[in-house]
Design a protein around this motif. Structure first.
Motif, PDB file in Angstrom:
ATOM      1  N   THR A 145      59.239 -24.276  12.125  1.00 12.17           N
ATOM      2  CA  THR A 145      60.174 -23.253  12.584  1.00 12.17           C
ATOM      3  C   THR A 145      60.350 -22.252  11.448  1.00 12.17           C
ATOM      4  N   THR A 146      60.893 -21.107  11.763  1.00  8.31           N
ATOM      5  CA  THR A 146      61.264 -20.147  10.722  1.00  8.31           C
ATOM      6  C   THR A 146      62.755 -19.905  10.811  1.00  8.31           C
ATOM      7  N   THR A 147      63.363 -19.756   9.668  1.00  9.87           N
ATOM      8  CA  THR A 147      64.774 -19.418   9.595  1.00  9.87           C
ATOM      9  C   THR A 147      65.006 -18.587   8.346  1.00  9.87           C
ATOM     10  N   SER A 148      65.773 -17.552   8.478  1.00  8.53           N
ATOM     11  CA  SER A 148      66.044 -16.628   7.365  1.00  8.53           C
ATOM     12  C   SER A 148      64.751 -16.139   6.725  1.00  8.53           C
ATOM     13  N   GLY A 149      63.722 -15.954   7.542  1.00  2.90           N
ATOM     14  CA  GLY A 149      62.456 -15.436   7.042  1.00  2.90           C
ATOM     15  C   GLY A 149      61.601 -16.453   6.310  1.00  2.90           C
ATOM     16  N   ALA A 150      62.012 -17.720   6.270  1.00  3.28           N
ATOM     17  CA  ALA A 150      61.249 -18.742   5.564  1.00  3.28           C
ATOM     18  C   ALA A 150      60.696 -19.761   6.554  1.00  3.28           C
ATOM     19  N   LEU A 151      59.486 -20.214   6.301  1.00  2.00           N
ATOM     20  CA  LEU A 151      58.839 -21.220   7.136  1.00  2.00           C
ATOM     21  C   LEU A 151      59.323 -22.611   6.733  1.00  2.00           C
ATOM     22  N   ALA A 152      59.677 -23.416   7.717  1.00  4.42           N
ATOM     23  CA  ALA A 152      59.996 -24.826   7.502  1.00  4.42           C
ATOM     24  C   ALA A 152      58.911 -25.619   8.215  1.00  4.42           C
ATOM     25  N   LEU A 153      58.090 -26.339   7.457  1.00  4.54           N
ATOM     26  CA  LEU A 153      56.985 -27.112   8.008  1.00  4.54           C
ATOM     27  C   LEU A 153      57.274 -28.591   7.785  1.00  4.54           C
ATOM     28  N   LEU A 154      57.348 -29.334   8.889  1.00  2.00           N
ATOM     29  CA  LEU A 154      57.628 -30.767   8.825  1.00  2.00           C
ATOM     30  C   LEU A 154      56.368 -31.534   9.202  1.00  2.00           C
ATOM     31  N   ASN A 155      55.918 -32.405   8.294  1.00  2.00           N
ATOM     32  CA  ASN A 155      54.808 -33.302   8.579  1.00  2.00           C
ATOM     33  C   ASN A 155      55.377 -34.685   8.837  1.00  2.00           C
ATOM     34  N   VAL A 156      54.883 -35.340   9.876  1.00  4.11           N
ATOM     35  CA  VAL A 156      55.331 -36.660  10.274  1.00  4.11           C
ATOM     36  C   VAL A 156      54.143 -37.608  10.151  1.00  4.11           C
ATOM     37  N   ILE A 157      54.313 -38.688   9.381  1.00  3.95           N
ATOM     38  CA  ILE A 157      53.201 -39.587   9.092  1.00  3.95           C
ATOM     39  C   ILE A 157      53.612 -41.010   9.465  1.00  3.95           C
ATOM     40  N   GLN A 158      52.870 -41.613  10.390  1.00  2.85           N
ATOM     41  CA  GLN A 158      53.128 -43.015  10.700  1.00  2.85           C
ATOM     42  C   GLN A 158      52.705 -43.820   9.473  1.00  2.85           C
ATOM     43  N   THR A 159      53.618 -44.654   8.988  1.00  2.87           N
ATOM     44  CA  THR A 159      53.464 -45.283   7.691  1.00  2.87           C
ATOM     45  C   THR A 159      53.364 -46.789   7.817  1.00  2.87           C
ATOM     46  N   LEU A 160      52.486 -47.405   7.039  1.00  7.03           N
ATOM     47  CA  LEU A 160      52.381 -48.851   7.011  1.00  7.03           C
ATOM     48  C   LEU A 160      53.651 -49.422   6.396  1.00  7.03           C
ATOM     49  N   ASP A 161      54.254 -50.351   7.086  1.00 10.37           N
ATOM     50  CA  ASP A 161      55.489 -50.977   6.604  1.00 10.37           C
ATOM     51  C   ASP A 161      55.140 -52.048   5.588  1.00 10.37           C
ATOM     52  N   PRO A 162      55.626 -51.935   4.346  1.00  7.70           N
ATOM     53  CA  PRO A 162      55.262 -52.900   3.305  1.00  7.70           C
ATOM     54  C   PRO A 162      55.902 -54.276   3.471  1.00  7.70           C
ATOM     55  N   THR A 163      56.854 -54.420   4.390  1.00  9.81           N
ATOM     56  CA  THR A 163      57.512 -55.720   4.532  1.00  9.81           C
ATOM     57  C   THR A 163      56.848 -56.595   5.548  1.00  9.81           C
TER      58      THR A 163
END
Length: 93
Positions: free
Chosen positions: A75-93
């Motif tokens: 999304t953009t807000t106040s002229g700045a890009l907000a980029l969200l990366n979502v990574i399925q992560t191996l659970d160490p437990t």
């Protein structure tokens, strides 16, 4: 429930969080709620949270090409890009 790592690049900063959720969209929703509730980015927190959630839900998370278990939303807000990366992560437990 799976573990997801969320990496936000916004306004020169990188913010990393983890959430357990039933899917990547639910992880994004939990992240957006925390961002908005705790105002983690200061004043733009609510705008970033709403914009990211809208992109993730209405436009669907975009799978990152050639990678498994990795999505993004933006999304953009106040002229700045907000980029969200979502990574399925191996659970160490």
């Amino acid at each position: 429930m799976s573990l997801y790592t969320l990496v936000l690049d916004y306004h020169g900063g990188t913010y990393i969080s983890q959430f357990r959720a039933t899917g990547p969209v639910e992880a994004v929703a939990a992240w957006c709620k925390e961002l908005e509730d705790n105002q983690l980015l200061g004043e733009p927190s609510s705008d970033v949270a709403r914009g990211i959630l809208e992109d993730a839900v209405e436009n669907r998370l975009v799978e990152v090409e050639d990678l498994l278990g990795v999505w993004c939303a933006a999304t953009t807000t106040s002229g700045a890009l907000a980029l969200l990366n979502v990574i399925q992560t191996l659970d160490p437990t």
